[in-house]
Write an enzyme that holds these catalytic residues in place. Structure first.
Site, PDB file in Angstrom:
ATOM      1  N   GLY A 176       9.722 -46.073 -14.640  1.00  0.00           N
ATOM      2  CA  GLY A 176       8.562 -45.258 -14.724  1.00  0.00           C
ATOM      3  C   GLY A 176       8.246 -45.132 -15.935  1.00  0.00           C
ATOM      4  O   GLY A 176       8.667 -45.564 -16.981  1.00  0.00           O
ATOM      5  N   ARG A 177       7.404 -44.039 -15.969  1.00  0.00           N
ATOM      6  CA  ARG A 177       6.989 -43.435 -17.434  1.00  0.00           C
ATOM      7  C   ARG A 177       8.062 -42.998 -18.167  1.00  0.00           C
ATOM      8  O   ARG A 177       7.939 -43.430 -19.358  1.00  0.00           O
ATOM      9  CB  ARG A 177       5.953 -42.368 -17.234  1.00  0.00           C
ATOM     10  CG  ARG A 177       4.441 -42.753 -16.727  1.00  0.00           C
ATOM     11  CD  ARG A 177       3.686 -41.483 -16.691  1.00  0.00           C
ATOM     12  NE  ARG A 177       4.046 -40.819 -15.329  1.00  0.00           N
ATOM     13  CZ  ARG A 177       3.541 -40.616 -14.250  1.00  0.00           C
ATOM     14  NH1 ARG A 177       2.321 -40.926 -14.139  1.00  0.00           N
ATOM     15  NH2 ARG A 177       4.173 -39.733 -13.274  1.00  0.00           N
ATOM     16  N   ILE A 178       8.809 -42.221 -17.708  1.00  0.00           N
ATOM     17  CA  ILE A 178      10.031 -41.605 -18.598  1.00  0.00           C
ATOM     18  C   ILE A 178      11.009 -43.180 -19.010  1.00  0.00           C
ATOM     19  O   ILE A 178      11.539 -43.005 -20.091  1.00  0.00           O
ATOM     20  CB  ILE A 178      10.702 -40.652 -17.967  1.00  0.00           C
ATOM     21  CG1 ILE A 178       9.584 -39.325 -17.706  1.00  0.00           C
ATOM     22  CG2 ILE A 178      11.887 -40.100 -18.666  1.00  0.00           C
ATOM     23  CD1 ILE A 178      10.111 -38.413 -16.945  1.00  0.00           C
ATOM     24  N   HIS A 192      18.675 -27.844 -17.386  1.00  0.00           N
ATOM     25  CA  HIS A 192      17.505 -28.535 -17.182  1.00  0.00           C
ATOM     26  C   HIS A 192      16.282 -28.155 -18.028  1.00  0.00           C
ATOM     27  O   HIS A 192      15.258 -27.517 -17.811  1.00  0.00           O
ATOM     28  CB  HIS A 192      16.783 -27.953 -15.585  1.00  0.00           C
ATOM     29  CG  HIS A 192      16.090 -28.937 -14.899  1.00  0.00           C
ATOM     30  ND1 HIS A 192      15.740 -29.161 -13.526  1.00  0.00           N
ATOM     31  CD2 HIS A 192      14.929 -29.907 -15.559  1.00  0.00           C
ATOM     32  CE1 HIS A 192      14.766 -29.934 -13.206  1.00  0.00           C
ATOM     33  NE2 HIS A 192      14.482 -30.432 -14.486  1.00  0.00           N
ATOM     34  N   GLU A 231      20.767 -26.136  -8.413  1.00  0.00           N
ATOM     35  CA  GLU A 231      20.587 -25.541  -9.788  1.00  0.00           C
ATOM     36  C   GLU A 231      20.314 -24.115  -9.354  1.00  0.00           C
ATOM     37  O   GLU A 231      19.532 -23.876  -8.135  1.00  0.00           O
ATOM     38  CB  GLU A 231      19.349 -26.157 -10.484  1.00  0.00           C
ATOM     39  CG  GLU A 231      19.721 -27.655 -10.912  1.00  0.00           C
ATOM     40  CD  GLU A 231      18.438 -28.438 -11.791  1.00  0.00           C
ATOM     41  OE1 GLU A 231      17.483 -27.730 -12.033  1.00  0.00           O
ATOM     42  OE2 GLU A 231      18.496 -29.328 -11.919  1.00  0.00           O
ATOM     43  N   ARG A 261      16.987 -35.666 -11.447  1.00  0.00           N
ATOM     44  CA  ARG A 261      17.207 -34.674 -10.259  1.00  0.00           C
ATOM     45  C   ARG A 261      18.730 -34.876  -9.903  1.00  0.00           C
ATOM     46  O   ARG A 261      19.021 -36.070  -9.859  1.00  0.00           O
ATOM     47  CB  ARG A 261      16.293 -34.545  -9.125  1.00  0.00           C
ATOM     48  CG  ARG A 261      14.841 -34.407  -9.306  1.00  0.00           C
ATOM     49  CD  ARG A 261      14.713 -32.964  -9.506  1.00  0.00           C
ATOM     50  NE  ARG A 261      13.277 -32.649  -9.504  1.00  0.00           N
ATOM     51  CZ  ARG A 261      12.639 -32.593 -10.942  1.00  0.00           C
ATOM     52  NH1 ARG A 261      13.141 -32.990 -11.858  1.00  0.00           N
ATOM     53  NH2 ARG A 261      11.326 -32.072 -10.651  1.00  0.00           N
ATOM     54  N   THR A 283      18.791 -37.163 -16.497  1.00  0.00           N
ATOM     55  CA  THR A 283      17.750 -36.006 -16.708  1.00  0.00           C
ATOM     56  C   THR A 283      16.480 -36.062 -15.628  1.00  0.00           C
ATOM     57  O   THR A 283      15.563 -35.797 -15.778  1.00  0.00           O
ATOM     58  CB  THR A 283      16.950 -36.470 -18.010  1.00  0.00           C
ATOM     59  OG1 THR A 283      16.472 -37.579 -18.056  1.00  0.00           O
ATOM     60  CG2 THR A 283      17.777 -36.231 -19.261  1.00  0.00           C
TER      61      THR A 283
END
Ligand code: GLV
Ligand code: GLV
Length: 304
Positions: free
Chosen positions: A154-156, A270, A251, A222, A220
């Protein structure tokens, strides 16, 4: 004028625009609100600005009878029960795009840090272990020219691919390469998919066993995408070369978590989107989502 509950103070001036029109109440505790505190804080609020660390499940939603708008201060929305929100007609929005590059930067930082053992090498200086110039001790993996497998294009994921081009990397992405093949061929595997029932423990013992014994896993996205117990075993047995995580499950990760005893592991708390500029832009988007929904308009970045 609606009441809006904010679970954390956030960076950026956009909050003033919200305060100009609505009553904004900010949770000021050092720790995030507990579930009970969240429900009490929400009360009769019509808007909620929440963090990815707040679990907004069906019960929380049911306990907030006037809630009309949820602005999640994140691109991921796995912490919000979207079905429950949809059933109530509550708008939910996120903060996409503005954190793409900051997160891709961090994925690269982790890749470089893990490949070249930066944390351990730095710790050795502070421990006064720099005895001499080392001919072999710190030798790591090369990032430039290596094969990078991107899971979730996707975008990342695409922003990471653009950076990889500058390092002359050979990029494989799950869009074009089956996951099993990507895992087998990559020197670095970087995760960029959302956490969904389908991606939960996508990287399990079987997936880890397909990776090269020298390969480094970067997460980076989940924490829940990786089976952490299987990851700990793979690191201890050396069936993969290392891992660098910005996200864990759960977390926060506590210091006595057994995973932290595994070798060749870097863990960050995070911080993918944690730059001043990115967090300010995230505030702008979250505020724009709330202002629109509370005025009866669609959120500019609506999820449901
Ligand atoms: C961070 O993890 C986000 O989803 O924005
Ligand atoms: C861990 O700290 C590493 O440098 O690999």
């Amino acid at each position: 004028m609606a009441r809006i509950f904010l679970t954390r103070i956030v960076d950026g001036e956009a909050l003033d625009r919200l305060r100009a029109v609505h009553t904004v109440e900010v949770w000021t505790g050092d720790a995030p609100p507990t579930r009970e505190e969240l429900i009490t804080g929400l009360g009769d609020a019509e808007g909620l600005l929440c963090m990815l660390s707040d679990r907004i499940d069906a019960d929380v939603i049911a306990a907030a009878p006037r809630l009309r708008a949820i602005a999640n201060y994140a691109v991921g929305t796995d912490n919000v029960d979207l079905d429950a929100a949809l059933a109530r007609g509550i708008a939910v929005g996120n903060t996409p795009n503005v954190l793409t590059d900051a997160t891709a930067d961090l994925a690269f930082a982790l890749m470089l840090a893990a490949a070249r053992h930066l944390p351990a090498a730095e710790r050795s200086v502070r421990a006064d272990e720099w005895g001499t110039w080392e001919a072999t001790r710190w030798n790591g993996a090369e990032v430039h020219g290596a094969t990078l497998g991107i899971v979730g294009f996707g975008r990342i994921g695409r922003a990471v691919a653009r950076r990889a081009e500058g390092f002359s990397m050979n990029v494989l992405a799950t869009r074009a390469t089956p996951l099993a093949e990507l895992l087998a061929r990559s020197d670095f595997v970087s995760l960029h998919c959302p956490l969904t029932p389908e991606t939960h423990h996508l990287i399990d013992a079987a997936a880890l066993s397909r990776m090269k014994s020298s390969a480094i896993l970067i997460n980076t996205a989940r924490g829940g995408i990786v089976d952490q117990q299987a990851l700990g075993e793979a690191l201890r047995k050396g069936t993969i070369g290392g891992a660098a995580l910005d996200v864990t499950d759960p977390e926060p990760m506590r210091a006595d978590d057994p995973l932290l005893n595994a070798p060749n592991l870097i863990v960050l708390p995070h911080i993918g989107s944690a730059t001043h500029a990115t967090r300010s832009r995230m505030t702008e988007l979250a505020v724009a989502n709330l202002l629109a929904a509370l005025a009866g308009q669609p959120m500019p970045n609506a999820v449901v």
